[in-house]
Structure formats: C-alpha cells, structure tokens
Enzyme design. Structure first.
Site, PDB file in Angstrom:
ATOM      1  N   ASP A  88      87.840   3.781 -28.183  1.00  0.00           N
ATOM      2  CA  ASP A  88      89.192   3.433 -28.623  1.00  0.00           C
ATOM      3  C   ASP A  88      90.191   4.483 -28.142  1.00  0.00           C
ATOM      4  OD1 ASP A  88      90.791   1.791 -31.007  1.00  0.00           O
ATOM      5  OD2 ASP A  88      91.470   3.858 -30.783  1.00  0.00           O
ATOM      6  N   TYR A 126      98.161   8.404 -26.487  1.00  0.00           N
ATOM      7  CA  TYR A 126      97.202   9.511 -26.543  1.00  0.00           C
ATOM      8  C   TYR A 126      97.217  10.326 -25.247  1.00  0.00           C
ATOM      9  CZ  TYR A 126      95.099   6.855 -30.449  1.00  0.00           C
ATOM     10  OH  TYR A 126      94.870   6.142 -31.604  1.00  0.00           O
ATOM     11  N   LYS A 168      96.225   0.415 -26.569  1.00  0.00           N
ATOM     12  CA  LYS A 168      97.313  -0.063 -27.428  1.00  0.00           C
ATOM     13  C   LYS A 168      98.670   0.074 -26.738  1.00  0.00           C
ATOM     14  CE  LYS A 168      94.644   2.110 -31.129  1.00  0.00           C
ATOM     15  NZ  LYS A 168      93.919   3.159 -30.373  1.00  0.00           N
ATOM     16  N   HIS A 180     100.485  -0.930 -31.516  1.00  0.00           N
ATOM     17  CA  HIS A 180     100.118   0.329 -32.167  1.00  0.00           C
ATOM     18  C   HIS A 180     100.747   0.512 -33.555  1.00  0.00           C
ATOM     19  CE1 HIS A 180      98.493   4.522 -30.927  1.00  0.00           C
ATOM     20  NE2 HIS A 180      98.347   4.339 -32.219  1.00  0.00           N
TER      21      HIS A 180
END
Length: 280
Positions: A47, A52, A77, A110
């Site tokens: 994931d 990120y 996401k 998200h």
C-alpha cells in the site's frame, strides 16, 4: 512453510489479502529496500500513495522481486490537490508511470475533503479508470457514512473498501457496521495506534503473554479477527517479519471482548477527523 494470508472479497468480485504492508513515512530509497524485504517475508499486498513520495521506490522493488504481477496486489491513492475528474485521471497515469505498472489493483481517494466538494467528480474519474483497466478495483480512504452514501446515490457504484484510522483505542464500530451492511471492506491505517501508549496497554500485554506473542502481533491479529484489512508499516527487518507472523496468533472470544473495552470513542482518534479535514 509459508504462512497462508487470509483474503477478503470485494463487491466487484476481486479479492485482497487481509494483511498488507504499508509504506507511509518511508523515503523513496528506503521504500525500495523495505518493500523488497516485505516481499521476501511473504507479503504480496503493498500500500503506497502519491503523497508518500515513494511510488518509484515501490515500483523498483516490485520489478526486482521476480514475483509475477498477477501474484501481487498494489494500492495507490489520488492526493487531495489532484482531486477533480480530469486531474484525477492525470494523477492516476502519473502514479502508474512512477510505479512502472500498467494498472494498480486498487486506486483510492486519499481524503474526503468535504469543504472542497470535489469527491463525487473524483469518484466518477475512478469509475472511468476501472472501466479503462487502469485500476482493477476502486475505493476510498477517510470517508464518513454520509459521504459513502452520497457516492452511491450519485453514481450507483459503491467503493469496495474504506481505509481509515482504526486501532483498539478507536475501533470505528459504527462505521464498520455500516460498511458491513453494504459489503464495503474496512481497511485500517495506523493499525498499531502509531505505537505509543497502545503498545504498552496492560490489557494487550496480558493477552500477548497468554499467546506468547508481542503486543503488536496481538493488535494485528485483532484486526484480522474483526475482518479488517490491515497494513502495518515497519522498515526494521525483524519487525517486518514479526508483523507477518501475526497470522499465527489466534485470538479467542475472551480476548476480543477484553480488547473491546479499550474503545475510547472520539477521544481515541489520533489523526485528523475526515468529516472536517481540509488540507493539501
């Protein structure tokens, strides 16, 4: 002997490993190494997310693993700043390019960002991405019951999963009940409560001692017992393996009842409230 990972079925007929590996707060170069270690430990569900900043690292680890694409489950996401129909389509393509993949197994919104009012158009983009084969399944993160209902009312398509903060101090019972009623899977982020007090809780320590397990393993086993999809994160070799070994911990009804007493209600929440959160 390789530990068997339980799977859960989506509304659309696809399946997801109940235990996955999360890479929030992991730098790109570290993600490449850590994901490689997680795949060697037995994880097949990874994931990540655009925000990120480590999709490329995840992609490099996947490419180097030698594992067949169809045996992997990759989630990413769309970030808040990329919400809206056209921007979401473009953001998804950019994520695929960073990952080095033709498709993801799961693409998620998200955050709800309710004040912006773009989540329905964003959801319509995800529906199109699924039709185009860019995402096998589509879902959301950090959505309320009301917003989940609105997506279905507006499009006739329910998210297959809702990924939200969930741990024994904040078990999201009401939300999980709604999701279960409508066939939406529940996925837990910050499943260990971001460490801290939760991993020192005497109730959990007692259960861990009973099972000859760590507190983290007990908490992950609790998520699995409730039917949650869970994505613990660690970059430490031993912890990556330890978390995976949670699959061997079988909690009984007494354990589940004891953990239920730890629910702190709204006070247990650590992160932002999706009903009001608004940020880029």
């Amino acid at each position: 002997m390789t530990q068997t990972i339980p799977t859960s079925k989506f509304l659309d007929g696809n399946t997801i490993d109940q235990l996955g590996y999360g890479v929030w707060q992991v730098k790109d170069d570290e993600a490449e190494v850590a994901v490689g270690k997680a795949l060697k430990a037995g994880y097949r569900h990874i994931d990540t997310a655009k925000i990120y900043g480590n999709e490329a690292g995840v992609g490099r680890a996947v490419a180097a693993s030698g594992i067949a694409r169809e045996d992997l489950f990759i989630t990413t996401k769309v970030w808040n700043a990329d919400q809206g129909y056209e921007k979401t389509i473009a953001a998804a393509q950019a994520s695929l390019e960073r990952l080095g993949l033709d498709y993801v197994d799961l693409y998620l919104i998200h955050w709800l960002q309710p004040k912006r009012g773009t989540y329905v158009d964003t959801w319509k983009a995800l529906i199109q991405l699924q039709k185009d084969g860019k995402a096998k399944s589509i879902g959301v993160c950090n959505f309320t019951v009301e917003a989940l209902e609105e997506l279905y009312t507006e499009t006739g398509v329910r998210p297959v999963i809702n990924q939200v903060e969930t741990h024994p101090y904040f078990p999201q019972a009401e939300l999980r009940a709604y999701e279960a009623e409508h066939g939406i899977l529940h996925e837990s982020w910050s499943p260990l409560g971001q460490g801290g007090d939760l991993l020192k809780d005497p109730v959990l320590e007692g259960i861990a001692k009973k099972h000859g397990a760590s507190v983290a393993q007990v908490v992950i086993a609790w998520h699995l017992a409730l039917g949650n999809v869970v994505i613990p994160k660690s970059v430490t070799d031993a912890r990556i393996v330890e978390n995976f070994e949670s699959l061997k911990v079988a909690l009984d009804a007494e354990d589940i009842e004891a953990i239920a007493t730890l629910d702190r209600g709204p006070e247990g929440r650590i992160a932002a409230d999706p009903a009001t959160a608004d940020f880029e």
